[in-house]
Design a protein around this motif. Structure first.
Motif, PDB file in Angstrom:
ATOM      1  N   ALA A   1       1.121  -1.134   0.105  1.00  0.00           N
ATOM      2  CA  ALA A   1      -0.017  -0.151  -0.096  1.00  0.00           C
ATOM      3  C   ALA A   1       0.917   1.232   0.200  1.00  0.00           C
ATOM      4  O   ALA A   1       1.582   1.711   1.005  1.00  0.00           O
TER       5      ALA A   1
ATOM      6  N   GLU B   1      -4.004   0.819  -8.359  1.00  0.00           N
ATOM      7  CA  GLU B   1      -3.343   1.656  -7.521  1.00  0.00           C
ATOM      8  C   GLU B   1      -2.080   2.493  -8.667  1.00  0.00           C
ATOM      9  O   GLU B   1      -1.627   1.469  -9.352  1.00  0.00           O
TER      10      GLU B   1
ATOM     11  N   THR C   1      -5.202   5.143  -4.625  1.00  0.00           N
ATOM     12  CA  THR C   1      -5.758   3.748  -4.901  1.00  0.00           C
ATOM     13  C   THR C   1      -7.315   3.675  -5.074  1.00  0.00           C
ATOM     14  O   THR C   1      -7.848   4.492  -4.110  1.00  0.00           O
TER      15      THR C   1
END
Length: 255
Positions: A28, A47, A252
């Motif tokens: 992430a 993403e 994202t």
């Protein structure tokens, strides 16, 4: 491009932290350390991220801009499949700017344990030699990696730990057996915000550089809603030698 220049480009990209990012493909953003979370069966995530590296050396300032588009799909509640397509632009002092598509990364994530607070996952990674090796944009050969991910949750804190190994097959005489280890602490003071501290180290692929590379990262993630995140991060290299400063941002989207 001469072999000397190509070798320098490899060191530049490794020094800028791209080897760390490859080892933690599709974590992430802006984090290097990955969590154990999966999308859930039938759900997807896209993403888009961009990182700008700046390193001051005796020869001048070296700059690397790396962007990545990643897609992950949940084939099972506990299993994701993903692909990441990078684009890199860099300039070595005295050389023309090089840019283009890098090595494509394929990965899976299997969360094999999910307890009340602890969860564990395995993440195998395959990097394909799609980047132009002659321009210093690719490894020239496929590489493989396997990472163990651990996550501990105690709201509002989340603790992440990653350890992994990489078989770094390459055409540049770099080390082939690599390791990486990292940990991150996430703090969510509000439902809309997550703050993160991420530190880690890995064995340097470049035989002429420091044997170990390390970094520290500070970042924040703004949750626009449950399906959209915006993030910003700053990373600094910690190993001996020229210091690399990295600023990155990302988006994202989940559905």
């Amino acid at each position: 491009m001469s072999f000397l220049s190509l070798s320098h480009c490899s060191r530049l990209l490794a020094g800028a932290g791209l080897s760390l990012l490859a080892g933690a493909a599709m974590a992430a953003h802006p984090l290097i350390t990955d969590d154990t979370g999966t999308q859930g069966k039938g759900h997807s995530q896209f993403e888009l991220s961009s990182d700008h590296d700046r390193t001051r050396t005796d020869a001048g300032i070296e700059r690397v801009q790396s962007s990545s588009a990643g897609f992950a799909y949940g084939v099972h509640d506990d299993v994701d499949l993903g692909i990441s397509l990078p684009h890199t632009s860099y300039r070595v002092p005295g050389e023309a700017r090089q840019q283009g598509v890098g090595d494509v990364t394929l990965q899976a994530k299997w969360r094999f344990h999910s307890g009340e607070r602890w969860s564990l996952a395995l993440k195998p990674v395959l990097t394909l030699p799609s980047g132009n090796h002659d321009k210093g944009l690719g490894n020239g050969r496929a590489t493989t990696a396997l990472h163990l991910l651990a996550q501990y949750e105690a709201e509002p804190l989340t603790w992440l730990v990653n350890v992994g190994g990489t078989h770094n097959d390459n055409r540049d005489g770099q080390r082939k057996g690599l390791w990486s280890a990292s940990t991150a602490l996430l703090y969510a003071p509000h439902a809309d915000w997550t703050l993160a501290l991420d530190v880690g180290a890995n064995r340097n692929a470049d035989r002429e550089g420091p044997r170990t590379q390390s970094y520290a990262l500070l970042g924040g993630i703004y949750h626009l809603n449950k399906d959209v995140d915006l993030d910003l991060g700053y990373r600094r290299s910690l190993q001996s030698g020229p210091v690399t400063h990295t600023v990155g941002a990302g988006l994202t989207v989940r559905w």
